[in-house]
Design a protein around this motif. Structure first.
Motif, PDB file in Angstrom:
ATOM      1  N   ASP A 594       0.820  -1.214   0.000  1.00 26.68           N
ATOM      2  CA  ASP A 594       0.000   0.000   0.000  1.00 26.68           C
ATOM      3  C   ASP A 594       0.854   1.265   0.000  1.00 26.68           C
ATOM      4  N   GLY A 595       1.934   1.224  -0.762  1.00 25.08           N
ATOM      5  CA  GLY A 595       2.785   2.394  -0.915  1.00 25.08           C
ATOM      6  C   GLY A 595       3.908   2.519   0.083  1.00 25.08           C
ATOM      7  N   THR A 596       3.934   1.665   1.098  1.00 27.12           N
ATOM      8  CA  THR A 596       4.981   1.727   2.122  1.00 27.12           C
ATOM      9  C   THR A 596       6.004   0.618   1.901  1.00 27.12           C
ATOM     10  N   VAL A 597       7.277   0.994   1.799  1.00 23.45           N
ATOM     11  CA  VAL A 597       8.344   0.010   1.632  1.00 23.45           C
ATOM     12  C   VAL A 597       8.662  -0.600   2.988  1.00 23.45           C
ATOM     13  N   LYS A 598       8.607  -1.905   3.058  1.00 23.83           N
ATOM     14  CA  LYS A 598       8.818  -2.615   4.318  1.00 23.83           C
ATOM     15  C   LYS A 598      10.312  -2.906   4.516  1.00 23.83           C
ATOM     16  N   VAL A 677      -2.686 -12.313  -8.630  1.00 21.41           N
ATOM     17  CA  VAL A 677      -1.247 -12.362  -8.887  1.00 21.41           C
ATOM     18  C   VAL A 677      -1.010 -11.685 -10.233  1.00 21.41           C
ATOM     19  N   MET A 678      -0.084 -10.729 -10.253  1.00 22.57           N
ATOM     20  CA  MET A 678       0.220  -9.985 -11.480  1.00 22.57           C
ATOM     21  C   MET A 678       1.717 -10.118 -11.792  1.00 22.57           C
ATOM     22  N   PRO A 679       2.130 -11.217 -12.430  1.00 25.51           N
ATOM     23  CA  PRO A 679       3.556 -11.418 -12.710  1.00 25.51           C
ATOM     24  C   PRO A 679       4.133 -10.276 -13.556  1.00 25.51           C
ATOM     25  N   GLY A 680       5.277  -9.769 -13.126  1.00 22.31           N
ATOM     26  CA  GLY A 680       5.961  -8.735 -13.886  1.00 22.31           C
ATOM     27  C   GLY A 680       5.407  -7.344 -13.755  1.00 22.31           C
ATOM     28  N   ALA A 681       4.320  -7.176 -13.014  1.00 17.51           N
ATOM     29  CA  ALA A 681       3.714  -5.848 -12.876  1.00 17.51           C
ATOM     30  C   ALA A 681       4.630  -4.918 -12.083  1.00 17.51           C
ATOM     31  N   THR A 682       4.597  -3.642 -12.430  1.00 22.18           N
ATOM     32  CA  THR A 682       5.349  -2.640 -11.672  1.00 22.18           C
ATOM     33  C   THR A 682       4.552  -2.229 -10.441  1.00 22.18           C
ATOM     34  N   THR A 683       5.197  -1.468  -9.573  1.00 20.41           N
ATOM     35  CA  THR A 683       4.498  -0.940  -8.398  1.00 20.41           C
ATOM     36  C   THR A 683       3.319  -0.079  -8.828  1.00 20.41           C
ATOM     37  N   ALA A 684       3.534   0.756  -9.830  1.00 22.36           N
ATOM     38  CA  ALA A 684       2.467   1.645 -10.293  1.00 22.36           C
ATOM     39  C   ALA A 684       1.303   0.848 -10.879  1.00 22.36           C
ATOM     40  N   GLN A 685       1.602  -0.191 -11.662  1.00 18.67           N
ATOM     41  CA  GLN A 685       0.532  -1.005 -12.242  1.00 18.67           C
ATOM     42  C   GLN A 685      -0.259  -1.742 -11.172  1.00 18.67           C
ATOM     43  N   THR A 686       0.437  -2.223 -10.160  1.00 20.22           N
ATOM     44  CA  THR A 686      -0.227  -2.930  -9.063  1.00 20.22           C
ATOM     45  C   THR A 686      -1.125  -1.982  -8.287  1.00 20.22           C
ATOM     46  N   SER A 687      -0.603  -0.809  -7.958  1.00 17.20           N
ATOM     47  CA  SER A 687      -1.377   0.187  -7.222  1.00 17.20           C
ATOM     48  C   SER A 687      -2.611   0.611  -8.013  1.00 17.20           C
ATOM     49  N   ALA A 688      -2.438   0.807  -9.314  1.00 18.37           N
ATOM     50  CA  ALA A 688      -3.561   1.237 -10.146  1.00 18.37           C
ATOM     51  C   ALA A 688      -4.647   0.172 -10.208  1.00 18.37           C
ATOM     52  N   ARG A 689      -4.259  -1.080 -10.312  1.00 16.46           N
ATOM     53  CA  ARG A 689      -5.251  -2.150 -10.345  1.00 16.46           C
ATOM     54  C   ARG A 689      -6.018  -2.210  -9.027  1.00 16.46           C
ATOM     55  N   ALA A 690      -5.338  -2.032  -7.913  1.00 14.71           N
ATOM     56  CA  ALA A 690      -6.022  -2.037  -6.618  1.00 14.71           C
ATOM     57  C   ALA A 690      -6.993  -0.872  -6.495  1.00 14.71           C
ATOM     58  N   ALA A 691      -6.618   0.284  -7.063  1.00 11.94           N
ATOM     59  CA  ALA A 691      -7.472   1.463  -6.968  1.00 11.94           C
ATOM     60  C   ALA A 691      -8.693   1.353  -7.873  1.00 11.94           C
ATOM     61  N   ASP A 692      -8.612   0.544  -8.915  1.00 11.33           N
ATOM     62  CA  ASP A 692      -9.728   0.373  -9.846  1.00 11.33           C
ATOM     63  C   ASP A 692     -10.670  -0.693  -9.289  1.00 11.33           C
ATOM     64  N   THR A 693     -11.461  -0.312  -8.329  1.00 11.48           N
ATOM     65  CA  THR A 693     -12.289  -1.284  -7.605  1.00 11.48           C
ATOM     66  C   THR A 693     -13.387  -1.897  -8.459  1.00 11.48           C
ATOM     67  N   GLY A 694     -13.661  -1.307  -9.612  1.00 10.51           N
ATOM     68  CA  GLY A 694     -14.682  -1.871 -10.484  1.00 10.51           C
ATOM     69  C   GLY A 694     -14.136  -2.828 -11.523  1.00 10.51           C
ATOM     70  N   TRP A 695     -12.794  -2.987 -11.568  1.00  7.11           N
ATOM     71  CA  TRP A 695     -12.212  -3.852 -12.588  1.00  7.11           C
ATOM     72  C   TRP A 695     -12.650  -5.299 -12.399  1.00  7.11           C
ATOM     73  N   LEU A 696     -12.679  -5.755 -11.162  1.00 10.93           N
ATOM     74  CA  LEU A 696     -13.047  -7.133 -10.851  1.00 10.93           C
ATOM     75  C   LEU A 696     -14.305  -7.169  -9.999  1.00 10.93           C
ATOM     76  N   GLN A 697     -15.236  -8.007 -10.418  1.00 15.06           N
ATOM     77  CA  GLN A 697     -16.432  -8.269  -9.605  1.00 15.06           C
ATOM     78  C   GLN A 697     -16.401  -9.736  -9.192  1.00 15.06           C
ATOM     79  N   ILE A 698     -16.379  -9.976  -7.898  1.00 17.11           N
ATOM     80  CA  ILE A 698     -16.437 -11.357  -7.406  1.00 17.11           C
ATOM     81  C   ILE A 698     -17.901 -11.743  -7.294  1.00 17.11           C
ATOM     82  N   LEU A 699     -18.345 -12.623  -8.156  1.00 18.42           N
ATOM     83  CA  LEU A 699     -19.748 -13.031  -8.199  1.00 18.42           C
ATOM     84  C   LEU A 699     -20.098 -13.987  -7.076  1.00 18.42           C
TER      85      LEU A 699
END
Length: 810
Positions: A594-598, A677-699
């Motif tokens: 979530d943006g924080t480096v551990k 799981v997003m193989p090869g994704a960058t930090t920015a791509q991962t963050s953007a996918r998480a922020a796009d809450t409508g991209w995935l709908q769990i039926l």
């Protein structure tokens, strides 16, 4: 150099990848004289196949390989000390052992290894550049050794003890190969003696029926023995018998050992084995096809085309950047560093893969022009892309394999073929592969036909959970060493990536040898359109009360992972491992949540509360829809190959791991998880996918159904564990459904019966459909209009294969 060989190690090395020689016309090198018989011609061909041609002994890497071969042979000659019960002091074969199938460590295995050493000495004698070429003392030692083993242990009066393999495949193959190499220096009496010994332990009845140990790769090995016995002993009937006995290997099978129409390859009845036994079968057939081509005994069975088809149907899907995926290599994954030779790498996914590349190159010589051109292009691509373990620098590959691969790599007329994209399901062996630009992934599961894992011969002692939904993945320019770099001896075997497992302590080799344990479940499989997929596994734990429903939805840049109804009463905690990345000896990858480096210290652990995404530098990203509580740790783990393989090195290794897992607690009753799981994704791509809450709908993510919808992809998929409704889909019975709506106004509806039990199924899609444009014969009725209603007939005989229906949307 002393090496402890496993059941297949020597044959993989010598049969298709390591022997070398020059096909010279002198008696020393087995040249064919004027007026030679057809048997002489076959003997000369086998020498060339075994020993290679077309390379320079003074050029690298061949020069060094030949020198190494000479050094090994010299060491064996020096140490050889014929005595009662042994030819070498460290290989005592005198005392019969119980028939416990311990071929790598028992007395019969030592007998076979004695022949392997003589084979190495014979190779060095027949090579230029070994320092022992034509050496009289070496020749005498080889012949003395052959006579000693015949007199002491491998003769027609001996009763077999220990493991069958040593007597019927290991020893006779090495013996006959050595006879071919040293043929001009063996008397008629000696050759007759050795042939009688082979006849005793490999009688014609060894291939009398296609059962037991005479199937699949083992059958090919037995046929090789019979054919070479015929060549060495000038026995045409033996050659014909061995040739004809290959035929049962060719047809597709529907159970047990062999190749399946869906691309699966099984050995030992229940073990997916494309990468190990399958490699032996492919290499062995390539050698025998080449040997017999153009002779009286040429293999003409039209069903041999199935083997050619399998190159791309069965082997290529599991080859990536030169490696062969571990989930189709059985117990071979535990063969790392030898106990007796710390410098000898016995196997890895890359080294096994390279052996298969050489076999494909050889098989191509007998294929059609189109197949040959394409396969050479595939091999060239794999050679070029294997940056982690370059095939032309493979330390365990000899000059035959190197020369085959180098000839392709240097051939400007061959255009390298890129890795394919798409999805392949292998229902017959509970495996799946998913390939996208830049990465590939694979799943390993288990059901009532496919074992949790294979152990045997003291190998793969802790592979218990490799069939519990392990999710492997590799990148094109990263992470190719994930499973190659001492992963198996150092990873926590209860936290393999993707699995759900009880922390109940299991004994080494729990469940029994040779794939004996299988879960009593039917629903394992999925549906695919060839690009995306829905895959599911009803999981029941090995020697555990654990039960869970697991699903994977394989998409363009991610795999959606769902788990539901996770329950267990083992008196322990249960975990679902999101990831367990091998970060090598140093472990320097950054870890961001979530943006924080551990912290990058070892050890380190933290409970991530309400985490929405995480990222491992240099590897990829992970998204937790709606937030999740996940435990993360950096772990510095010690391990030895001998921990998981009795023949492995006892040297302690250390590797750093970054692990994320969902802790379902003690004796959970209804645990669940959801992540991407997003193989090869960058930090920015991962963050953007998480922020796009409508991209995935769990039926749905329940004991009844697990399903998702991704509107931007037109993707809807549901694994129906029971009939019911999820989103716009309703099924009357258990099934897997995947739908892709396309921009041209059509949709592909994919349905399968993973249980192989449905005699009738009705699927309703609450979506306007104008017409059905294509459907399989299993669809008995299709109703269109405001919704689509598909009625399927008997699906129980479809072997879990996907049924595709194409429709025009309303």
């Amino acid at each position: 150099m002393t090496r402890s060989w496993s059941r297949r190690s020597f044959l993989a090395a010598t049969g298709t990848a390591s022997l070398t020689a020059f096909a010279l016309g002198s008696p020393l090198f087995g040249g064919v004289a004027h007026g030679a018989t057809e048997h002489d011609t076959l003997r000369a061909k086998w020498r060339t196949l075994l020993l290679g041609s077309g390379f320079s002994p003074t050029a690298e890497p061949f020069k060094s390989k030949l020198a190494e071969l000479g050094a090994s042979a010299a060491a064996y000659r020096t140490a050889m000390a014929p005595a009662s019960g042994s030819l070498w002091p460290d290989l005592n074969f005198a005392d019969p052992e119980p028939d416990t199938d311990q071929e790598s460590y028992g007395y019969s295995g030592r007998m076979a290894e004695s022949y392997y050493r003589l084979g190495t000495m014979a190779q060095a004698y027949c090579q230029q550049g070994t320092g022992l070429t034509g050496d009289a003392a070496l020749k005498t030692a080889i012949v003395t050794g052959l006579d000693h083993l015949y007199a002491q242990v491998y003769n027609e009066n001996r009763t077999r003890f220990g493991n069958w393999y040593s007597w019927q495949i290991g020893a006779p193959q090495a013996l006959l190969d050595t006879c071919v190499l040293m043929y001009e220096h063996l008397s008629a009496t000696q050759l007759a003696n050795y042939c009688r010994a082979v006849d005793k332990f490999v009688p014609d009845s060894a291939v009398g029926s296609y059962t037991g140990t005479s199937t699949g790769a083992n059958r090919v090995d037995l046929c090789r023995v019979l054919i070479l016995r015929g060549v060495v002993g000038a026995d045409s009937a033996k050659i014909a018998l061995g040739r004809d006995a290959l035929s049962p290997v060719f047809p597709y099978v529907t159970s047990g050992d062999g190749l399946y129409a869906d691309g699966s390859f099984i050995q030992h009845t229940t073990v997916p084995y494309t990468g190990s036994y399958g490699s032996v079968l492919l290499g062995g057939l390539g050698m025998l096809f080449a040997l017999l081509a153009g002779s009286t005994w040429a293999v003409t069975d039209p069903k041999r085309q199935i083997v050619f088809d399998a190159v791309e149907n069965a082997w290529a899907p599991f080859l990536f950047n030169g490696l062969i995926m571990d989930n189709v290599s059985g117990r071979a994954i535990s063969r790392g560093i030898s106990a007796t030779d710390p410098k000898a790498v016995m196997a890895s996914d890359h080294l096994r893969g390279h052996s298969i590349l050489t076999s494909i190159a050889l098989l191509a010589e007998g294929a059609s022009a189109t197949e040959k051109a394409r396969w050479r292009g595939l091999v060239k691509g794999w050679i070029q892309r294997d940056y982690y373990s370059p095939p032309l620098q493979n330390p365990s590959m000899g000059v035959v394999g190197l020369s085959r691969l180098q000839s392709i790599a240097n051939d400007s007329a061959v255009t390298a073929i890129a890795e394919p994209t798409g999805h392949r399901l292998f229902p017959a062996m509970a495996r799946a592969t998913h390939r996208r630009p830049g990465w590939a992934a694979s799943l390993s599961m288990a059901n009532k036909r496919i074992t949790y894992y294979e152990t045997g011969n003291g190998e793969n002692l802790r592979g218990w959970h490799t069939g519990s939904g392990m999710l492997y993945w590799w990148g094109d320019t990263f992470a190719n060493g994930q499973y190659s770099d001492a992963f198996w001896p150092t990873v926590d075997p209860y936290r393999l990536p993707g699995i759900t497992a009880s922390r109940k302590v299991l004994a080494d080799a729990a469940g029994g040898d040779w794939g004996a344990s299988m879960p009593d479940v039917n629903w394992v499989g999925g549906a695919t359109d060839g690009q995306r997929a829905a895959v599911g596994q009803y999981l029941r734990g090995l020697q555990s009360t654990l039960m869970a429903k697991k699903s994977w939805f394989c998409l363009d840049d991610a795999i959606v992972c769902l788990g539901a109804n996770i329950q267990c009463s083992d008196g322990t905690t249960v975990e679902s491992t999101v990831e367990n990345r091998n970060l090598g000896p140093t472990g320097g990858s950054t870890f961001t949540v979530d943006g924080t480096v551990k912290p990058a210290t070892y050890p380190w652990s933290q409970t991530l509360t309400s985490a929405t995404w995480a990222h491992i530098g240099g590897h990829g990203g992970y998204v937790f829809p709606g937030g999740a509580t996940v435990k993360a740790l950096r772990d510095s783990r010690d391990g030895k190959w001998s921990d998981i393989n009795k023949g492995g090195s006892t040297t302690t290794l250390n590797r750093k791991y970054l692990t994320m897992y969902v802790d379902h607690g003690y004796n959970p009753t209804d645990g669940s998880y959801a992540y991407l799981v997003m193989p090869g994704a960058t930090t920015a791509q991962t963050s953007a996918r998480a922020a796009d809450t409508g991209w995935l709908q769990i039926l749905a993510n329940t004991d009844d159904q697990q399903g998702v919808r991704v509107p931007s992809l037109g993707f809807t998929a549901v694994n129906f564990w029971f009939g019911g409704t999820a989103g716009a889909l309703t099924a009357s019975a258990p099934c897997s459904v995947m739908i892709t709506e396309k921009s041209d106004g059509t949709a592909v509806v994919c349905v399968s019966d993973p249980m192989r039990m449905q005699t009738a199924l009705t699927l309703t899609w609450n979506r306007a459909v104008a017409s059905v444009t294509s459907k399989p014969s299993t669809v008995t009725s299709a109703t269109t209009g405001s919704h689509l209603k598909l009625v399927f007939g008997d699906l129980s005989g479809t072997a879990g294969a996907t049924q595709k229906v194409t429709v025009k949307l309303g």
